[in-house]
Design an enzyme around this catalytic site. Structure first.
Site, PDB file in Angstrom:
ATOM      1  N   HIS A   1       9.994 -31.625 -26.298  1.00  0.00           N
ATOM      2  CA  HIS A   1      10.104 -32.349 -24.964  1.00  0.00           C
ATOM      3  C   HIS A   1       8.778 -32.223 -24.109  1.00  0.00           C
ATOM      4  O   HIS A   1       8.702 -32.628 -23.003  1.00  0.00           O
ATOM      5  CB  HIS A   1      11.252 -32.045 -24.042  1.00  0.00           C
ATOM      6  CG  HIS A   1      12.467 -32.223 -24.626  1.00  0.00           C
ATOM      7  ND1 HIS A   1      12.992 -33.414 -25.162  1.00  0.00           N
ATOM      8  CD2 HIS A   1      13.581 -31.229 -25.395  1.00  0.00           C
ATOM      9  CE1 HIS A   1      14.045 -33.621 -25.700  1.00  0.00           C
ATOM     10  NE2 HIS A   1      14.551 -32.282 -25.583  1.00  0.00           N
TER      11      HIS A   1
ATOM     12  N   LYS B   1       4.877 -10.456 -19.597  1.00  0.00           N
ATOM     13  CA  LYS B   1       4.207  -9.140 -19.834  1.00  0.00           C
ATOM     14  C   LYS B   1       2.874  -9.658 -20.062  1.00  0.00           C
ATOM     15  O   LYS B   1       1.802  -8.830 -19.840  1.00  0.00           O
ATOM     16  CB  LYS B   1       4.930  -8.500 -21.091  1.00  0.00           C
ATOM     17  CG  LYS B   1       6.121  -7.662 -20.425  1.00  0.00           C
ATOM     18  CD  LYS B   1       5.948  -6.535 -19.671  1.00  0.00           C
ATOM     19  CE  LYS B   1       6.264  -7.030 -18.260  1.00  0.00           C
ATOM     20  NZ  LYS B   1       7.402  -6.789 -17.758  1.00  0.00           N
TER      21      LYS B   1
ATOM     22  N   GLU C   1       0.459 -10.798 -17.342  1.00  0.00           N
ATOM     23  CA  GLU C   1       0.240  -9.751 -16.267  1.00  0.00           C
ATOM     24  C   GLU C   1      -0.733  -8.565 -16.729  1.00  0.00           C
ATOM     25  O   GLU C   1      -1.359  -8.152 -15.859  1.00  0.00           O
ATOM     26  CB  GLU C   1       1.618  -9.240 -15.514  1.00  0.00           C
ATOM     27  CG  GLU C   1       2.226  -8.402 -16.267  1.00  0.00           C
ATOM     28  CD  GLU C   1       3.559  -7.997 -15.398  1.00  0.00           C
ATOM     29  OE1 GLU C   1       3.447  -7.790 -14.221  1.00  0.00           O
ATOM     30  OE2 GLU C   1       4.556  -7.652 -15.807  1.00  0.00           O
TER      31      GLU C   1
ATOM     32  N   LYS D   1       3.235  -2.838  -7.764  1.00  0.00           N
ATOM     33  CA  LYS D   1       4.407  -2.424  -8.259  1.00  0.00           C
ATOM     34  C   LYS D   1       5.256  -3.041  -7.292  1.00  0.00           C
ATOM     35  O   LYS D   1       6.255  -3.483  -7.813  1.00  0.00           O
ATOM     36  CB  LYS D   1       4.363  -0.906  -8.482  1.00  0.00           C
ATOM     37  CG  LYS D   1       5.586  -0.505  -9.163  1.00  0.00           C
ATOM     38  CD  LYS D   1       5.786  -0.879 -10.430  1.00  0.00           C
ATOM     39  CE  LYS D   1       6.745  -0.496 -11.190  1.00  0.00           C
ATOM     40  NZ  LYS D   1       7.107  -1.240 -12.403  1.00  0.00           N
TER      41      LYS D   1
ATOM     42  N   GLU E   1      10.220 -13.233 -20.476  1.00  0.00           N
ATOM     43  CA  GLU E   1       9.942 -11.930 -20.352  1.00  0.00           C
ATOM     44  C   GLU E   1       8.525 -11.585 -21.205  1.00  0.00           C
ATOM     45  O   GLU E   1       7.479 -10.906 -20.651  1.00  0.00           O
ATOM     46  CB  GLU E   1      10.733 -10.777 -20.357  1.00  0.00           C
ATOM     47  CG  GLU E   1      10.530  -9.226 -20.438  1.00  0.00           C
ATOM     48  CD  GLU E   1       9.956  -9.011 -18.921  1.00  0.00           C
ATOM     49  OE1 GLU E   1      10.020  -9.792 -18.132  1.00  0.00           O
ATOM     50  OE2 GLU E   1       9.450  -7.741 -18.815  1.00  0.00           O
TER      51      GLU E   1
ATOM     52  N   ARG F   1       0.915   1.650  -6.368  1.00  0.00           N
ATOM     53  CA  ARG F   1       1.514   0.851  -5.353  1.00  0.00           C
ATOM     54  C   ARG F   1       0.330  -0.291  -4.979  1.00  0.00           C
ATOM     55  O   ARG F   1       0.564  -1.278  -4.532  1.00  0.00           O
ATOM     56  CB  ARG F   1       2.105   1.384  -4.138  1.00  0.00           C
ATOM     57  CG  ARG F   1       3.361   2.142  -4.441  1.00  0.00           C
ATOM     58  CD  ARG F   1       3.662   2.750  -3.197  1.00  0.00           C
ATOM     59  NE  ARG F   1       4.010   1.731  -2.334  1.00  0.00           N
ATOM     60  CZ  ARG F   1       5.295   1.294  -1.876  1.00  0.00           C
ATOM     61  NH1 ARG F   1       6.245   1.684  -2.588  1.00  0.00           N
ATOM     62  NH2 ARG F   1       5.421   0.382  -1.008  1.00  0.00           N
TER      63      ARG F   1
ATOM     64  N   ASN G   1       1.224   0.186   6.532  1.00  0.00           N
ATOM     65  CA  ASN G   1       1.827  -0.892   5.427  1.00  0.00           C
ATOM     66  C   ASN G   1       2.259  -2.049   6.097  1.00  0.00           C
ATOM     67  O   ASN G   1       3.282  -1.975   7.032  1.00  0.00           O
ATOM     68  CB  ASN G   1       2.588  -0.262   4.496  1.00  0.00           C
ATOM     69  CG  ASN G   1       2.243   0.896   3.453  1.00  0.00           C
ATOM     70  OD1 ASN G   1       0.842   0.983   3.682  1.00  0.00           O
ATOM     71  ND2 ASN G   1       3.041   1.566   2.875  1.00  0.00           N
ATOM     72  N   GLY G   2       1.907  -3.252   5.779  1.00  0.00           N
ATOM     73  CA  GLY G   2       2.567  -4.453   6.144  1.00  0.00           C
ATOM     74  C   GLY G   2       1.792  -5.355   6.568  1.00  0.00           C
ATOM     75  O   GLY G   2       0.557  -5.416   6.617  1.00  0.00           O
TER      76      GLY G   2
ATOM     77  N   CYS H   1       0.763  -1.152   0.102  1.00  0.00           N
ATOM     78  CA  CYS H   1       0.066   0.021  -0.239  1.00  0.00           C
ATOM     79  C   CYS H   1       0.884   1.240  -0.128  1.00  0.00           C
ATOM     80  O   CYS H   1       2.189   1.235   0.186  1.00  0.00           O
ATOM     81  CB  CYS H   1      -1.013   0.040   1.125  1.00  0.00           C
ATOM     82  SG  CYS H   1      -1.529  -1.599   1.645  1.00  0.00           S
TER      83      CYS H   1
ATOM     84  N   TRP I   1      -4.122  -2.152  -0.892  1.00  0.00           N
ATOM     85  CA  TRP I   1      -4.385  -3.127  -2.012  1.00  0.00           C
ATOM     86  C   TRP I   1      -4.293  -4.422  -1.079  1.00  0.00           C
ATOM     87  O   TRP I   1      -3.281  -4.790  -0.283  1.00  0.00           O
ATOM     88  CB  TRP I   1      -2.986  -3.375  -2.753  1.00  0.00           C
ATOM     89  CG  TRP I   1      -3.044  -4.303  -3.687  1.00  0.00           C
ATOM     90  CD1 TRP I   1      -3.493  -4.177  -5.114  1.00  0.00           C
ATOM     91  CD2 TRP I   1      -2.392  -5.515  -3.557  1.00  0.00           C
ATOM     92  NE1 TRP I   1      -3.141  -5.389  -5.785  1.00  0.00           N
ATOM     93  CE2 TRP I   1      -2.664  -6.171  -4.661  1.00  0.00           C
ATOM     94  CE3 TRP I   1      -1.860  -6.366  -2.817  1.00  0.00           C
ATOM     95  CZ2 TRP I   1      -2.133  -7.388  -5.003  1.00  0.00           C
ATOM     96  CZ3 TRP I   1      -1.510  -7.479  -2.930  1.00  0.00           C
ATOM     97  CH2 TRP I   1      -1.847  -8.228  -4.302  1.00  0.00           C
TER      98      TRP I   1
HETATM   99  C1  AGP Z   1       7.234  -7.091 -13.705  1.00  0.00           C
HETATM  100  O1  AGP Z   1       6.471  -6.488 -14.973  1.00  0.00           O
HETATM  101  C2  AGP Z   1       6.628  -7.338 -12.585  1.00  0.00           C
HETATM  102  N1  AGP Z   1       5.377  -6.536 -12.115  1.00  0.00           N
HETATM  103  C3  AGP Z   1       7.062  -8.096 -11.500  1.00  0.00           C
HETATM  104  O2  AGP Z   1       7.629  -9.432 -12.085  1.00  0.00           O
HETATM  105  C4  AGP Z   1       8.382  -7.400 -10.884  1.00  0.00           C
HETATM  106  O3  AGP Z   1       9.571  -7.571 -11.850  1.00  0.00           O
HETATM  107  C5  AGP Z   1       8.869  -8.228  -9.679  1.00  0.00           C
HETATM  108  O4  AGP Z   1       7.968  -8.063  -8.756  1.00  0.00           O
HETATM  109  C6  AGP Z   1      10.349  -7.667  -9.010  1.00  0.00           C
HETATM  110  O5  AGP Z   1      10.264  -6.369  -8.817  1.00  0.00           O
HETATM  111  P1  AGP Z   1      11.227  -5.518  -8.439  1.00  0.00           P
HETATM  112  O6  AGP Z   1      12.186  -5.397  -9.811  1.00  0.00           O
HETATM  113  O7  AGP Z   1      10.966  -4.146  -8.110  1.00  0.00           O
HETATM  114  O8  AGP Z   1      12.214  -6.302  -7.430  1.00  0.00           O
END
Ligand code: AGP
Length: 659
Positions: free
Chosen positions: A555, A536, A539, A654, A532, A72, A151-152, A47, A125
């Protein structure tokens, strides 16, 4: 990585030892911090916190700050302000307004002329625990005189709640956080700072906290243990936030709080102390990020803006670090002498998600170019293994945010075993940056969209520089170093050209966005890029996608191939090209549609593929840079096509500050 503004001479501050348990006992309530985790303690919060005290209208600054933090976490938000100085008998002096939904909902609920010039705010969140107005923060104590945001996770909240209820406290929400408000009230004897410190001694878990008390106008007390907090020092005003982006509109002078520290602030002063009440000398850092870097600047989303920024962000990551005289790289922040660098026998990368993918590319490079054995590990796995920390190993903790809990805890575990860990971070002053033993800032600028794009290519740039630097200490000649640098220097421009593929990719995305499953296939350095690309797509468009090494499909995954499952091939321009083309034929023969990214002019690939995406011609080992932007655009346009929120995809945050 304290307060360093740019490039080569990163100064890393001394590491603050992580203190798992807090010392000292509290007067009246027993210390229950040792009790086990409660089911509701699994509530995951990633959060944002913001606090303001000064002369201006607090509510406006808080809501604006929350808007900046929305990336966030964004299922609910709220603020608490002191109504005004003349509160009528029997009336609650603190006004709390909180709403589920986006900040826009909160904004609608906050009166434009709301008085009060200090207060706290929060974006929440949650994955467990209801998303309701009541569960949103701030939380009040029973009398409505203490308000807190948190937060936490408070792991031992259930027994604390039981005790506080027995003592007469009335709880309004289902959250773990609310116990903090009641604990502060329980200990309050006219001094908020002491009451917060006393309350903290009961807590087991992680927290970033801000608290206000109606009887102490203008005062905000903040505390941190495992969840970031930064103080903004203004002119006659002070701010507090979980992220500098919430402060940038008001000040660039900041102080990062360390774990175990508590700050007490009023408009003109602040005092930081540790758990044992010893004063801590604040170190004021200057943030170099500009406000426009966190604005959309005419783009329809942050993700689009951040994809398009990559030529500049990569150039920033490289700037001042290319040693043209010696055909090498200058990375002052590593804080390692040439001798120490030369003594490194193996590299280990620890990271999560996209940062791990950058690490996979980096490790392949360091092995093939610098001839050092290198391995990238998932931080969440490494932490719970029993890792052997060999001497002469160099660990790299790679993280955009510098706050990812998995990476941070894995780093601490390695350090605890005597290993040294360098950070590869974007956010200056982040926890990983501060606790690592040196490192490289990737300087991609603020990344707001949840999906990491420009930070990824800047991380790649950092790995290429590090590879060059290590290679030049071993087998690479000056001449080869010059060639490597020449190619690296040309990367921003090549990435700029790959961005021109945007319209072609948008058209392809329109045709393919309805598919439910995708395969992403690559070899060598393009295998992590396939991973990657798949991440993308998953997500932000919620399409199921698997990333595989092209050679692996026979395989098992080939069983998935059908006209309904397109394969995205990343075709290298070296000796692996032929093999990749054979893999494409295997897919084609089974009726699988093919989208292929290959070097411009590759007619063979164009002839086999259903869709051909011609990427700029660069030397093979630099191909990851030019393959990434088209894949980012592909996921972006698929997401738009499916009506998804590209900046704030469902269920994601994030910075993942919980395990
Ligand atoms: C990336 O698009 C993601 N949102 C996620 O995998 C991210 O890369 C991961 O949580 C690591 O985050 P960081 O680089 O801030 O450590």
């Amino acid at each position: 990585m304290t307060g360093e503004a740019r490039g080569d001479s990163l100064s890393y501050s001394a590491r603050l030892p992580f203190e798992e348990a807090r010392a000292g006992a509290v007067s009246r309530l027993p210390d229950l911090s040792g009790r086990g985790r409660d089911a509701a303690g699994k509530e995951l919060l990633m959060c944002g916190i913001v606090g303001y005290t000064g002369q201006r209208q607090a509510s406006r600054i808080l809501v604006e700050g929350l808007k900046r933090l929305e990336y966030r976490g964004y299922d609910s938000a709220g603020i608490a302000v002191r109504k005004d100085e003349t509160v009528k008998e029997g009336e609650a002096p603190l006004l709390v307004i909180k709403k589920k939904g986006k900040i826009a909902e909160l904004r609608k609920a906050v009166p434009k002329d709301l008085p009060g010039n200090y207060g706290i705010g929060h974006t929440r969140w949650a994955t467990h625990g209801g998303v309701t107005d009541v569960n949103a923060h701030p939380h009040l104590d029973t009398a409505g005189r203490v308000a807190i945001v948190h937060n936490g996770i408070i792991e031992n909240y259930a027994p604390l709640k039981e005790m506080l209820e027995n003592d007469g406290a009335v709880f309004a929400s289902d959250t773990d956080s609310e116990v903090i408000a009641h604990l502060v009230a329980y200990h309050y004897e006219g001094d908020l700072e002491s009451a917060v410190k006393a309350a903290l001694r009961h807590l087991k878990g992680t927290y970033g906290i801000a608290a206000v008390h109606a009887d102490e106008p203008g005062r905000i007390v903040g505390a941190r243990n495992g969840s970031p907090l930064v103080i903004g020092v203004g002119d006659g005003e002070m701010l507090l936030a979980s992220d500098v982006t919430a402060l940038l509109a008001h000040t660039t002078s900041v102080v990062y709080l360390n774990d175990g520290e508590v700050v007490s602030m009023s408009p003109r002063e602040f005092r930081i102390s540790d758990r044992d009440d010893r004063a801590v000398d604040p170190k004021i850092d200057l943030v170099t990020w500009k406000l426009d870097a966190i604005e959309k600047e005419g783009f329809s989303s942050y993700m689009e803006k951040e994809i398009c920024e990559q030529p500049e962000s990569i150039a920033r990551a490289l700037s001042g670090r290319m040693d043209l005289e010696y055909g090498s790289a200058k990375l002052g922040g590593l804080e390692l002498s040439k001798k120490e660098l030369h003594a490194i026998e193996r590299i280990r990368v620890i990271a999560a998600g996209t940062s791990w993918h950058a690490g996979l590319v980096g490790c392949q490079l360091m092995e093939s170019v610098a001839r050092l054995p290198a391995q990238a590990e998932l931080a969440s796995e490494l932490r719970y293994r029993n890792p052997v920390v060999e001497p002469n190993s160099l660990y790299l903790a790679v993280s955009q945010s510098g706050e990812t809990a998995d990476t941070l805890y894995a780093m601490r575990e390695i350090q605890r075993r005597g290993g040294s860990v360098l950070g590869v971070c974007n956010v200056v002053g982040s926890t990983i940056a501060r606790e690592s033993d040196g490192g490289i800032y990737v300087h991609s600028g603020p990344e707001i969209a949840v999906a990491s794009t420009k930070a990824f290519t800047s991380q790649l740039a950092a790995f290429y520089l590090l590879t060059l630097s290590l290679a030049r200490l071993h087998d690479m000649s000056h001449h080869e170093g010059d060639r490597f640098l020449k190619e690296l220097k040309a990367v921003p421009e090549a990435v700029g050209r790959s961005l021109l593929l945007r319209d072609r990719i948008q058209a392809i995305a329109k045709r393919y966005a309805h598919h439910r499953d995708f395969l992403f296939l690559g070899r060598g350095l393009l295998y992590p890029i396939a991973l990657e690309g798949a991440l993308k797509l998953k997500e932000i468009s919620y399409i199921h996608a698997e990333g595989y090494a092209s050679g692996e499909i026979k395989h098992g995954p080939i069983a998935l191939v059908s006209p309904e499952t397109p394969s995205v091939f990343l075709v290298p321009n070296d000796h692996l090209r032929e093999k990749t083309i054979s893999n494409m034929r295997e897919i084609k023969a089974r009726g699988g549609p093919i989208i292929a990214l290959a070097e411009e002019g590759d007619e063979d690939v164009a002839a086999i593929a259903d869709e051909f995406i011609p990427v700029p011609a660069v030397e093979t080992r630099f191909q990851p840079f030019v393959m990434v932007p088209p894949l980012q655009f592909f996921s972006y346009f698929c997401a738009l096509e499916r009506g998804c929120d590209v900046d704030q995809p469902r269920n994601l945050a994030k910075s993942v500050t919980v395990e």
